[in-house]
Design a protein around this motif. Structure first.
Motif, short mmCIF file in Angstrom:
data_model
loop_
_atom_site.label_atom_id
_atom_site.label_comp_id
_atom_site.label_asym_id
_atom_site.label_seq_id
_atom_site.Cartn_x
_atom_site.Cartn_y
_atom_site.Cartn_z
N LEU A 29 9.30 32.37 4.41
CA LEU A 29 10.50 33.16 4.09
C LEU A 29 11.05 33.82 5.35
O LEU A 29 12.27 33.81 5.59
CB LEU A 29 10.13 34.21 3.04
N ILE A 55 17.12 38.95 4.90
CA ILE A 55 16.00 38.16 4.36
C ILE A 55 14.75 38.36 5.22
O ILE A 55 13.64 38.52 4.72
CB ILE A 55 16.38 36.68 4.29
N TYR A 68 13.16 41.65 4.33
CA TYR A 68 12.40 41.62 3.08
C TYR A 68 11.05 40.96 3.30
O TYR A 68 10.02 41.43 2.79
CB TYR A 68 13.15 40.85 2.00
N LEU A 106 7.37 42.56 2.70
CA LEU A 106 6.46 41.95 1.72
C LEU A 106 5.13 41.61 2.37
O LEU A 106 4.06 41.81 1.79
CB LEU A 106 7.13 40.69 1.18
N VAL A 118 2.96 44.65 2.57
CA VAL A 118 2.39 45.11 1.31
C VAL A 118 1.36 44.12 0.78
O VAL A 118 0.41 44.50 0.10
CB VAL A 118 3.51 45.36 0.28
N ILE A 170 12.27 50.45 4.59
CA ILE A 170 13.36 49.99 3.72
C ILE A 170 14.62 50.81 3.98
O ILE A 170 15.73 50.28 4.04
CB ILE A 170 12.94 50.08 2.24
N MET A 228 12.07 33.09 -4.37
CA MET A 228 12.75 33.78 -3.28
C MET A 228 13.07 32.83 -2.14
O MET A 228 14.12 32.94 -1.50
CB MET A 228 11.89 34.94 -2.78
N VAL A 264 16.89 37.57 -3.84
CA VAL A 264 15.75 37.77 -2.93
C VAL A 264 15.29 39.22 -2.97
O VAL A 264 14.08 39.51 -3.05
CB VAL A 264 16.14 37.36 -1.49
N GLY A 265 16.26 40.14 -2.93
CA GLY A 265 15.89 41.55 -2.91
C GLY A 265 15.21 41.98 -4.20
O GLY A 265 14.20 42.69 -4.18
N THR A 306 11.78 40.74 -4.32
CA THR A 306 10.88 41.59 -3.54
C THR A 306 10.46 42.80 -4.35
O THR A 306 9.29 43.19 -4.36
CB THR A 306 11.58 42.05 -2.25
N ALA A 310 7.92 41.82 -6.84
CA ALA A 310 6.63 41.56 -6.19
C ALA A 310 5.92 42.87 -5.87
O ALA A 310 4.70 42.98 -6.05
CB ALA A 310 6.84 40.75 -4.92
N PHE A 311 6.68 43.89 -5.43
CA PHE A 311 6.07 45.20 -5.19
C PHE A 311 5.46 45.74 -6.47
O PHE A 311 4.39 46.33 -6.46
CB PHE A 311 7.12 46.18 -4.67
N GLN A 363 13.20 49.81 -3.42
CA GLN A 363 13.76 48.50 -3.08
C GLN A 363 14.87 48.10 -4.06
O GLN A 363 15.92 47.61 -3.67
CB GLN A 363 12.65 47.46 -3.10
#
Lengths: 149, 112, 180
Positions: free
Chosen positions: B10, B33, B36, B40, B43, B78, C13, C36-37, C40, C43-44, C56
Motif C-alpha cells: 500500500l 495514501i 495511511y 497502519l 499500529v 493523523i 484498500m 482507503v481512509g 484504515t 482496521a484501527f 481517523q
C-alpha cells in the motif's frame, strides 16, 4: 444566485437544530477525553465539522454574523500560548516542564487526572479553530474566483 | 508477515503515484495514501493476539491490553497529516489560479 | 480471525488506492480515497484502537470535504487529462517490485504479528492509571508522559495552518491595494 447563499429551507431548518446536538457531542468527547475514547483531537474536529455544517447550509454571510471569525483566529493563537503556560506552570510548581501539577484525584471521576482535561480542552479549541479557519479561507478564494469570471 | 507485506505494498502504491503522476490532485491523493499506510504499519506492531483496548474501566484487567504507545504516536501523526493536506490543497489551488492547470509539467516555473 | 479480517480490509484498500490513482475523474478519485481512509479507520477498530478509529474517521470526512470544496467546481466543466510518461512509469514499477522482493527478508525479521515487544509499553500499562489518574491510557501517554510530542504536534499544526493562510492570502491583499 440562490445556491451561493446556502441550501434549501429543509436543510436550514434541520441544521438549526442539529448543529447544537453536534456541539453537545463534541464537548462531551472533549470533556470525557481521559475516561472514554476520544479527547481533544476528536472533539475539536467534531466542533469544526459543526461549524462547517452551518457554513455549508447557510452560506458565508450568515456564518459571519453568527460567529466572530476574528475571535476564532485569536482563539487559535491563544490556545498555543495557553498550552505553553500550562507547561511553564509545571516548572514553577513541580520542577519540570509540562509536569502534571494538579493532584490526580479519584480514578474514574470527571474532574480528575490533573492537567490532562485542561490540555484536552486547549487542544480541542486549537484544532477546531485552526481547521475551520483553513476551510473558511479556502471558501473565500472560491468566491473570489467566481467573481472574476 | 502477510499483513506487513500488504501494508508495505500500500505504501509503495502511494510512492508510485507520487513519482509518476503529473496531476497535482493525484499527487496529493497519493501522499495521503502513503500516510495511511505508514500509520497502519505502526499500529500493526501494537496489536497483541487476543488483546483488548487500552482504556481502564471498573472491573477490567490490565493484563491483556494492546500496546498504547504506537497508538499515541499515530494519534498526533493523523492530525499533522490533515494540516499538511490542507496546506498542499491551498498551494494547489493557488497554482491553479495562476496557471489555470493542475499539470505540473505545464507549470514552467516550478520545473526550475 | 482478526488477521483474516485485516487481510480482507487491506486487499480492499489496495484495490481502492490503485483505482484512486488511476481513475480519470477527479470526483471519483477523491471519493475512492475515502474508501482507503475509512478502511484504515475500520482496521484501527479491529486492532483495538477506538481512539484512533474515531479520529481517523472524522479526519477522513474533513479531508474529503476540503478536497471536494477546493477541487470540484460544479459550475464549470473541467476534465483536463494529464498523461504520464510511460517509460518512467514502467521503470518505477520495476524498481518498486524489486524493492518488495528485497524487503521480504526485512519483513520476516520483524516481530511476528500478535506478539509485540512491550518494553516501554508494559510500564505505561502497569503504572499509567496510578501515576496520572487517567483511565484512558492513550490520553495519559499523549498528554502526560509524552506531552512534549503533543506540544511539537501543536506547533506543527499551527505552522501548517499558518502556511496555508499565508499561501492563500497573498491575492486578497493585492486586491485591496488595487481597489484603493
Amino acid at each position: 444566485m440562490k445556491e451561493k447563499h446556502g441550501m434549501t429551507l429543509i436543510v436550514r431548518t434541520i441544521t438549526r437544530i442539529s448543529v447544537w446536538l453536534i456541539f453537545l457531542y463534541g464537548f462531551y468527547i472533549i470533556f470525557h477525553g481521559h475516561l472514554t475514547p476520544g479527547g481533544g483531537f476528536a472533539g475539536g474536529v467534531i466542533l469544526a465539522l459543526a461549524l462547517l455544517n452551518y457554513m455549508l447550509a447557510y452560506g458565508r454571510e450568515k456564518t459571519e454574523n453568527w460567529i466572530n471569525i476574528n475571535l476564532l483566529h485569536d482563539m487559535e493563537s491563544a490556545s498555543a500560548i495557553l498550552f505553553l503556560i500550562v507547561g511553564i506552570l509545571g516548572i514553577a510548581i513541580s520542577g519540570s516542564f509540562l509536569a502534571n501539577w494538579l493532584s490526580g484525584g479519584k480514578l474514574f471521576a470527571l474532574f480528575s487526572s490533573g492537567t490532562i482535561p485542561i490540555l484536552n480542552i486547549i487542544i480541542g479549541i486549537k484544532v477546531c479553530a485552526g481547521l475551520f479557519f483553513v476551510v473558511w479561507t479556502l471558501s473565500i478564494f472560491h468566491i473570489e474566483e467566481e467573481a472574476e469570471e | 508477515m502477510i499483513l506487513y507485506l500488504l501494508c508495505f505494498i500500500l505504501l509503495l502504491i502511494g510512492l508510485y503515484g507520487v513519482i509518476t503522476k503529473r496531476d497535482l490532485i493525484k499527487i496529493i491523493l497519493s501522499l495521503a495514501i502513503m500516510e495511511y499506510a505508514a500509520n497502519l504499519f505502526l499500529v500493526l506492531f501494537a496489536y497483541r493476539k487476543g488483546g483488548t483496548y487500552p482504556i481502564l474501566e471498573e472491573g477490567r484487567e490490565i493484563a491483556m491490553m494492546v500496546d498504547p504507545l504506537p497508538q499515541a504516536l499515530v494519534l498526533t501523526s493523523i492530525v499533522i497529516e490533515l494540516g499538511i493536506t490542507a496546506m498542499l490543497v491551498a498551494l494547489a489551488v493557488r497554482l491553479y489560479q495562476k496557471y489555470n492547470t493542475f499539470d505540473i509539467t505545464k507549470i514552467r516555473r516550478l520545473a526550475g | 480471525m482478526v488477521e483474516i479480517w485485516l487481510i480482507f480490509l487491506l486487499l480492499i484498500m489496495i484495490i481502492a488506492s490503485v483505482v484512486a490513482i488511476e481513475v480519470n475523474s477527479k470526483l471519483s478519485a477523491i471519493i475512492t480515497l475515502g474508501i482507503v481512509g475509512l478502511g484504515t479507520s475500520l482496521a484501527f477498530l479491529f486492532m483495538q484502537a477506538p481512539d484512533l478509529a474515531i479520529v481517523q474517521f472524522l479526519f477522513e470526512i474533513f479531508a474529503i470535504v476540503i478536497l471536494v470544496r477546493a477541487f470540484i467546481n460544479p459550475t464549470k466543466h473541467q476534465d483536463e487529462k494529464s498523461g504520464i510518461n510511460k517509460f518512467l512509469a514502467v521503470c518505477t514499477a520495476i524498481v518498486l517490485l524489486l524493492i518488495v522482493w528485497q524487503s521480504l527478508d526485512m519483513l520476516k525479521s520483524l516481530p511476528e504479528f500478535g506478539n509485540p515487544k512491550m518494553d516501554t509499553a508494559q510500564y505505561y500499562l502497569d503504572h499509567g492509571a496510578a501515576e496520572t489518574g487517567s483511565a484512558n491510557l492513550v490520553t495519559s501517554i499523549i498528554l502526560d508522559y509524552r506531552a512534549y510530542d503533543t506540544l511539537g504536534e501543536v506547533t506543527v499544526l499551527f505552522t501548517a495552518i499558518l502556511g496555508a493562510l499565508a499561501i492563500l492570502r497573498v491575492k486578497s491583499k493585492k486586491k485591496v491595494e488595487v481597489s484603493e
